[in-house]
Design a protein around this motif. Structure first.
Motif, PDB file in Angstrom:
ATOM      1  N   ASP A  94       0.954  -1.288  -0.078  1.00 42.59           N
ATOM      2  CA  ASP A  94      -0.149  -0.021   0.128  1.00 42.59           C
ATOM      3  C   ASP A  94       0.799   1.331  -0.034  1.00 42.59           C
ATOM      4  O   ASP A  94       0.483   2.331  -0.259  1.00 42.59           O
ATOM      5  CB  ASP A  94      -0.928   0.117   1.082  1.00 42.59           C
ATOM      6  CG  ASP A  94      -0.356   0.239   2.566  1.00 42.59           C
ATOM      7  OD1 ASP A  94       1.007  -0.139   2.672  1.00 42.59           O
ATOM      8  OD2 ASP A  94      -1.085   0.106   3.462  1.00 42.59           O
ATOM      9  N   ALA A  95       2.093   1.017   0.185  1.00 47.25           N
ATOM     10  CA  ALA A  95       3.124   2.423  -0.080  1.00 47.25           C
ATOM     11  C   ALA A  95       3.754   2.590  -1.333  1.00 47.25           C
ATOM     12  O   ALA A  95       4.516   3.536  -1.338  1.00 47.25           O
ATOM     13  CB  ALA A  95       4.174   2.159   1.133  1.00 47.25           C
ATOM     14  N   MET A  96       3.379   1.712  -2.179  1.00 50.27           N
ATOM     15  CA  MET A  96       4.016   1.672  -3.570  1.00 50.27           C
ATOM     16  C   MET A  96       2.877   1.860  -4.554  1.00 50.27           C
ATOM     17  O   MET A  96       1.880   1.692  -4.628  1.00 50.27           O
ATOM     18  CB  MET A  96       4.729   0.184  -3.723  1.00 50.27           C
ATOM     19  CG  MET A  96       5.694  -0.177  -2.667  1.00 50.27           C
ATOM     20  SD  MET A  96       7.019   0.977  -2.719  1.00 50.27           S
ATOM     21  CE  MET A  96       7.725   0.644  -1.080  1.00 50.27           C
ATOM     22  N   ILE A  97       3.502   2.380  -5.772  1.00 48.31           N
ATOM     23  CA  ILE A  97       2.656   2.715  -6.906  1.00 48.31           C
ATOM     24  C   ILE A  97       3.698   2.006  -8.123  1.00 48.31           C
ATOM     25  O   ILE A  97       4.720   1.998  -7.952  1.00 48.31           O
ATOM     26  CB  ILE A  97       2.418   4.155  -7.352  1.00 48.31           C
ATOM     27  CG1 ILE A  97       3.487   4.977  -7.275  1.00 48.31           C
ATOM     28  CG2 ILE A  97       1.252   4.447  -6.117  1.00 48.31           C
ATOM     29  CD1 ILE A  97       3.116   6.546  -7.464  1.00 48.31           C
ATOM     30  N   HIS A  98       3.111   1.780  -9.264  1.00 52.31           N
ATOM     31  CA  HIS A  98       3.698   1.403 -10.358  1.00 52.31           C
ATOM     32  C   HIS A  98       4.332   2.683 -11.145  1.00 52.31           C
ATOM     33  O   HIS A  98       3.775   3.368 -11.215  1.00 52.31           O
ATOM     34  CB  HIS A  98       2.745   0.393 -11.189  1.00 52.31           C
ATOM     35  CG  HIS A  98       2.329  -0.615 -10.813  1.00 52.31           C
ATOM     36  ND1 HIS A  98       3.168  -1.951 -10.765  1.00 52.31           N
ATOM     37  CD2 HIS A  98       1.393  -1.327 -10.096  1.00 52.31           C
ATOM     38  CE1 HIS A  98       2.622  -2.909 -10.061  1.00 52.31           C
ATOM     39  NE2 HIS A  98       1.468  -2.607  -9.894  1.00 52.31           N
ATOM     40  N   PRO A  99       5.278   2.621 -11.813  1.00 50.98           N
ATOM     41  CA  PRO A  99       5.946   3.817 -12.675  1.00 50.98           C
ATOM     42  C   PRO A  99       4.815   4.132 -13.715  1.00 50.98           C
ATOM     43  O   PRO A  99       4.022   3.513 -14.046  1.00 50.98           O
ATOM     44  CB  PRO A  99       7.066   3.092 -13.370  1.00 50.98           C
ATOM     45  CG  PRO A  99       7.569   1.968 -12.586  1.00 50.98           C
ATOM     46  CD  PRO A  99       6.176   1.514 -11.832  1.00 50.98           C
ATOM     47  N   GLY A 100       4.654   5.354 -13.647  1.00 49.05           N
ATOM     48  CA  GLY A 100       3.615   6.174 -14.658  1.00 49.05           C
ATOM     49  C   GLY A 100       2.371   6.366 -13.901  1.00 49.05           C
ATOM     50  O   GLY A 100       1.532   7.074 -14.400  1.00 49.05           O
ATOM     51  N   ALA A 101       2.063   5.667 -12.598  1.00 44.98           N
ATOM     52  CA  ALA A 101       0.938   6.058 -11.741  1.00 44.98           C
ATOM     53  C   ALA A 101       0.903   7.402 -11.360  1.00 44.98           C
ATOM     54  O   ALA A 101       2.142   7.801 -10.754  1.00 44.98           O
ATOM     55  CB  ALA A 101       0.598   4.898 -11.088  1.00 44.98           C
ATOM     56  N   PRO A 102       0.100   8.135 -10.952  1.00 47.98           N
ATOM     57  CA  PRO A 102       0.128   9.335 -10.120  1.00 47.98           C
ATOM     58  C   PRO A 102       0.553   8.898  -8.789  1.00 47.98           C
ATOM     59  O   PRO A 102      -0.005   7.894  -8.048  1.00 47.98           O
ATOM     60  CB  PRO A 102      -1.380   9.892 -10.405  1.00 47.98           C
ATOM     61  CG  PRO A 102      -2.344   8.708 -10.782  1.00 47.98           C
ATOM     62  CD  PRO A 102      -1.531   7.873 -11.501  1.00 47.98           C
ATOM     63  N   ILE A 103       1.230   9.982  -8.215  1.00 46.51           N
ATOM     64  CA  ILE A 103       1.480   9.531  -6.753  1.00 46.51           C
ATOM     65  C   ILE A 103       0.479  10.072  -5.807  1.00 46.51           C
ATOM     66  O   ILE A 103       0.092  11.136  -5.916  1.00 46.51           O
ATOM     67  CB  ILE A 103       3.001  10.343  -6.429  1.00 46.51           C
ATOM     68  CG1 ILE A 103       3.979   9.801  -7.218  1.00 46.51           C
ATOM     69  CG2 ILE A 103       3.411  10.231  -5.038  1.00 46.51           C
ATOM     70  CD1 ILE A 103       5.584  10.397  -7.049  1.00 46.51           C
TER      71      ILE A 103
END
Length: 103
Positions: A94-103
């Motif tokens: 839940d602390a991570m996102i995929h590259p290209g996704a909005p932060i």
């Protein structure tokens, strides 16, 4: 005598830092059932892709393991932290996102 022990500890720490993630497994409290969890090796900044050198493996008793903690480095390398993650914190999905996704 104390100075020699400090030097030896420093050398061991330096050698540990050169090991790959799979070689750097740090032991947590002893438990009947433990898993290897991924932990931040240094403070991680939001939006900066995580590399293998940003993490290390730590044995964690399953009864202390938080939900969503990554257990394999391949699951987290390349992902971006949503927010600042401090050194030695377990890396959670839940602390991570995929590259290209909005932060």
């Amino acid at each position: 005598m104390h100075g020699r022990g400090i030097v030896e500890a420093g050398i061991a720490l330096a050698l540990w830092g050169c090991a790959s993630t799979s070689d750097r497994i740090e032991s947590g409290p002893a438990a009947e059932h433990s898993v290897t969890a991924m932990v931040a090796a240094r403070d991680l900044q939001p939006g900066i892709p995580i590399t293998e050198s940003d993490l290390y493996a730590r044995l964690v008793p399953t009864n202390y393991l938080a939900r969503g903690v990554y257990l394999d480095p391949s699951e987290v390398v390349g992902k971006l932290p949503r927010y600042r993650i401090l050194a030695h914190e377990p890396l959670r999905a839940d602390a991570m996102i995929h590259p290209g996704a909005p932060i």
